[in-house]
Write an enzyme that holds these catalytic residues in place. Structure first.
Site, mmCIF file in Angstrom:
data_model
loop_
_atom_site.group_PDB
_atom_site.id
_atom_site.type_symbol
_atom_site.label_atom_id
_atom_site.label_comp_id
_atom_site.label_asym_id
_atom_site.label_seq_id
_atom_site.Cartn_x
_atom_site.Cartn_y
_atom_site.Cartn_z
ATOM 1 N N ASP A 14 28.751 -40.795 1.452
ATOM 2 C CA ASP A 14 29.246 -39.412 1.366
ATOM 3 C C ASP A 14 30.061 -39.218 0.077
ATOM 4 O O ASP A 14 31.237 -38.875 0.132
ATOM 5 C CB ASP A 14 30.108 -39.070 2.598
ATOM 6 C CG ASP A 14 31.320 -39.988 2.757
ATOM 7 O OD1 ASP A 14 31.313 -41.106 2.190
ATOM 8 O OD2 ASP A 14 32.289 -39.577 3.437
ATOM 9 N N ASP A 19 32.643 -44.148 -2.845
ATOM 10 C CA ASP A 19 31.193 -44.302 -2.640
ATOM 11 C C ASP A 19 30.511 -44.389 -4.006
ATOM 12 O O ASP A 19 29.604 -45.203 -4.218
ATOM 13 C CB ASP A 19 30.600 -43.091 -1.925
ATOM 14 C CG ASP A 19 31.233 -42.816 -0.578
ATOM 15 O OD1 ASP A 19 30.651 -43.154 0.449
ATOM 16 O OD2 ASP A 19 32.349 -42.242 -0.566
ATOM 17 N N ASN A 43 33.231 -36.935 3.235
ATOM 18 C CA ASN A 43 34.280 -36.575 2.283
ATOM 19 C C ASN A 43 34.227 -35.087 1.946
ATOM 20 O O ASN A 43 35.241 -34.474 1.626
ATOM 21 C CB ASN A 43 34.156 -37.405 1.005
ATOM 22 C CG ASN A 43 34.661 -38.820 1.215
ATOM 23 O OD1 ASN A 43 35.646 -39.034 1.915
ATOM 24 N ND2 ASN A 43 33.995 -39.790 0.624
ATOM 25 N N THR A 128 28.484 -46.215 3.794
ATOM 26 C CA THR A 128 29.879 -46.035 3.376
ATOM 27 C C THR A 128 30.447 -44.661 3.749
ATOM 28 O O THR A 128 31.423 -44.208 3.155
ATOM 29 C CB THR A 128 30.015 -46.280 1.850
ATOM 30 O OG1 THR A 128 29.121 -45.393 1.171
ATOM 31 C CG2 THR A 128 29.680 -47.714 1.483
ATOM 32 N N PHE A 169 38.923 -43.074 8.734
ATOM 33 C CA PHE A 169 38.217 -41.799 8.519
ATOM 34 C C PHE A 169 36.724 -41.838 8.903
ATOM 35 O O PHE A 169 36.243 -40.958 9.624
ATOM 36 C CB PHE A 169 38.374 -41.425 7.032
ATOM 37 C CG PHE A 169 37.689 -40.149 6.620
ATOM 38 C CD1 PHE A 169 38.245 -38.901 6.925
ATOM 39 C CD2 PHE A 169 36.501 -40.179 5.913
ATOM 40 C CE1 PHE A 169 37.625 -37.723 6.531
ATOM 41 C CE2 PHE A 169 35.872 -39.008 5.508
ATOM 42 C CZ PHE A 169 36.435 -37.779 5.820
ATOM 43 N N ASN A 170 35.979 -42.830 8.422
ATOM 44 C CA ASN A 170 34.524 -42.833 8.650
ATOM 45 C C ASN A 170 34.186 -42.970 10.136
ATOM 46 O O ASN A 170 33.235 -42.350 10.617
ATOM 47 C CB ASN A 170 33.845 -43.983 7.887
ATOM 48 C CG ASN A 170 33.826 -43.743 6.392
ATOM 49 O OD1 ASN A 170 33.957 -42.612 5.934
ATOM 50 N ND2 ASN A 170 33.676 -44.818 5.626
ATOM 51 N N HIS A 242 37.857 -48.741 -1.069
ATOM 52 C CA HIS A 242 37.214 -49.041 0.220
ATOM 53 C C HIS A 242 35.719 -49.369 0.100
ATOM 54 O O HIS A 242 35.279 -50.463 0.428
ATOM 55 C CB HIS A 242 37.360 -47.841 1.163
ATOM 56 C CG HIS A 242 38.769 -47.377 1.363
ATOM 57 N ND1 HIS A 242 39.668 -48.084 2.118
ATOM 58 C CD2 HIS A 242 39.435 -46.282 0.904
ATOM 59 C CE1 HIS A 242 40.830 -47.432 2.144
ATOM 60 N NE2 HIS A 242 40.709 -46.343 1.406
ATOM 61 N N ASP A 243 34.934 -48.363 -0.312
ATOM 62 C CA ASP A 243 33.471 -48.491 -0.187
ATOM 63 C C ASP A 243 32.860 -49.612 -1.027
ATOM 64 O O ASP A 243 31.898 -50.261 -0.580
ATOM 65 C CB ASP A 243 32.802 -47.151 -0.522
ATOM 66 C CG ASP A 243 33.146 -46.088 0.517
ATOM 67 O OD1 ASP A 243 33.487 -46.454 1.661
ATOM 68 O OD2 ASP A 243 33.081 -44.897 0.181
HETATM 69 C C1 BDR Z 1 36.666 -44.036 3.742
HETATM 70 O O1 BDR Z 1 36.915 -42.646 3.848
HETATM 71 C C2 BDR Z 1 36.359 -41.956 2.766
HETATM 72 O O2 BDR Z 1 37.222 -40.955 2.316
HETATM 73 C C3 BDR Z 1 36.085 -42.994 1.704
HETATM 74 O O3 BDR Z 1 34.983 -42.620 0.915
HETATM 75 C C4 BDR Z 1 35.823 -44.250 2.498
HETATM 76 O O4 BDR Z 1 34.463 -44.344 2.853
HETATM 77 C C5 BDR Z 1 37.985 -44.776 3.757
HETATM 78 O O5 BDR Z 1 38.641 -44.536 4.961
HETATM 79 CA CA CA Z 2 32.784 -43.000 1.797
#
Ligand code: BDR
Ligand code: CA
Length: 317
Positions: A14, A19, A43, A128, A169-170, A242-243
């Site tokens: 996203d 990402d 996102n 991701t 979040f994901n 993160h990703d």
């Molecule tokens: C995740 O949330 C999104 O905002 C980032 O792209 C990542 O995949 C981190 O919590």
């Molecule tokens: Ca992401």
């Protein structure tokens, strides 16, 4: 880049700054062969993440890789976007080239199924964003599960969440999709916040990327500049990358600490909807369903990231 023994992968995300950097890393790798790219809402809205993904594909010269638009909303519940981190466009910051090849006429699920069906080897999915595309794939084409080598996920966290105290979040954006995936029997590798919040890239690190002075490296450095505006306001001294962990843990597993565990997804819960719960008890008879990535060698992670960006020397955009 040499095509021998590359691992076939599908990129599902996203974009989103992290990402985008994950996809830069994947496209630079001699070990990965990108078979398809699919977007998912997260996102930002699906229109925005799809447009961003297609612009990244143009930046990375991935004209031959089919790109399909993915799911616009979670299986259940409402989508929450992360404009505070990624801006109104979902990928604010540097100018990017416009998409240079048409969007696939297939849906994300149909495209992923086609890649799996037609591949002689098993395929790895690098996911991701929310797990919505993957869950829809598993529900629609259960017979293709055996064609999946691994799903490498950025999502979850065993110590804490980031969007709520319990959820990342994901996963929070589509816990039911994650539940379907974690109960599917397909091999999973999870890069949760345990590792991704340690994948800190400091401003001095991305100055090394900027100094490479190639067109992709310059864009990556400017993505960091934008992403860090909100991240630093939360008190972080570096960008939480993160990703890219979901990609780096495939190509350089030796720099990560990884442990097998039985992981479940909380879909109910007054406080913990979207939490990922792992059972590491020695007395447990629950069979591990996931490789959980717990820690990394941060300096090597940064070195490999810089090395990946250096591969775009002489790139024309
Ligand atoms: C995740 O949330 C999104 O905002 C980032 O792209 C990542 O995949 C981190 O919590
Ligand atoms: Ca992401």
């Amino acid at each position: 880049m040499n095509n021998n023994k590359k691992r076939p992968v599908i990129l599902d995300g996203d974009p989103g700054h992290d990402d985008a950097i994950a996809w830069v890393l994947a496209a630079a790798s001699d070990e990965l062969d990108i078979k398809a790219m699919v977007s998912v809402a997260g996102n930002q809205t699906i229109e925005k993440t799809t447009y961003n993904g297609r612009r990244i594909a143009a930046l990375l010269h991935l004209k031959d890789v089919p790109f399909a638009m993915g799911r616009e909303k979670p299986l259940l519940g409402n989508l929450e976007v992360a404009a505070n981190f990624h801006g109104v466009s979902g990928l604010d910051g540097p100018a990017l080239p416009e998409p240079d090849h048409p969007l696939s006429e297939l849906s994300s699920v149909e495209l992923m199924a086609k890649v799996l069906r037609e591949s002689e080897e098993k395929v790895t999915i690098i996911s991701t964003g929310t797990q919505t595309n993957v869950a829809a794939l598993l529900l629609a084409y259960p017979e293709l599960k055996d064609k999946i080598e691994l799903i490498s996920i950025m999502g979850g966290g065993l110590r804490n969440g980031n969007w709520t105290c319990g959820a990342e979040f994901n996963i929070l954006n589509d816990p039911e999709a994650a539940w379907i995936e974690f109960n599917s029997g397909v091999p999973l590798q999870m890069c949760g916040l345990d590792v991704t919040e340690r994948a800190l890239v400091y401003p001095s690190d991305w100055e090394r990327i900027r100094e490479l002075n190639n067109p992709v490296a310059k864009v990556v450095a400017e993505w960091f500049d934008f992403f860090f505006i909100h991240v630093s306001s939360l008190g972080w001294k570096g960008a939480t990358l993160h990703d890219p962990c979901a990609v780096m843990s495939l190509i350089h597993p030796e720099i990560f600490t990884i442990k097998d565990a039985y992981v479940q997804i909380e879909t109910q819960g007054q406080y913990c909807r979207g939490a990922t719960v792992a059972d590491f008890r020695e007395i447990s008879d629950a069979k591990p369903n996931c490789r959980v990535v717990l820690d990394l060698d941060r300096e090597k992670f940064v070195d490999y990231l810089v090395e990946a960006c250096a591969k775009y020397e002489g790139w024309v955009i």
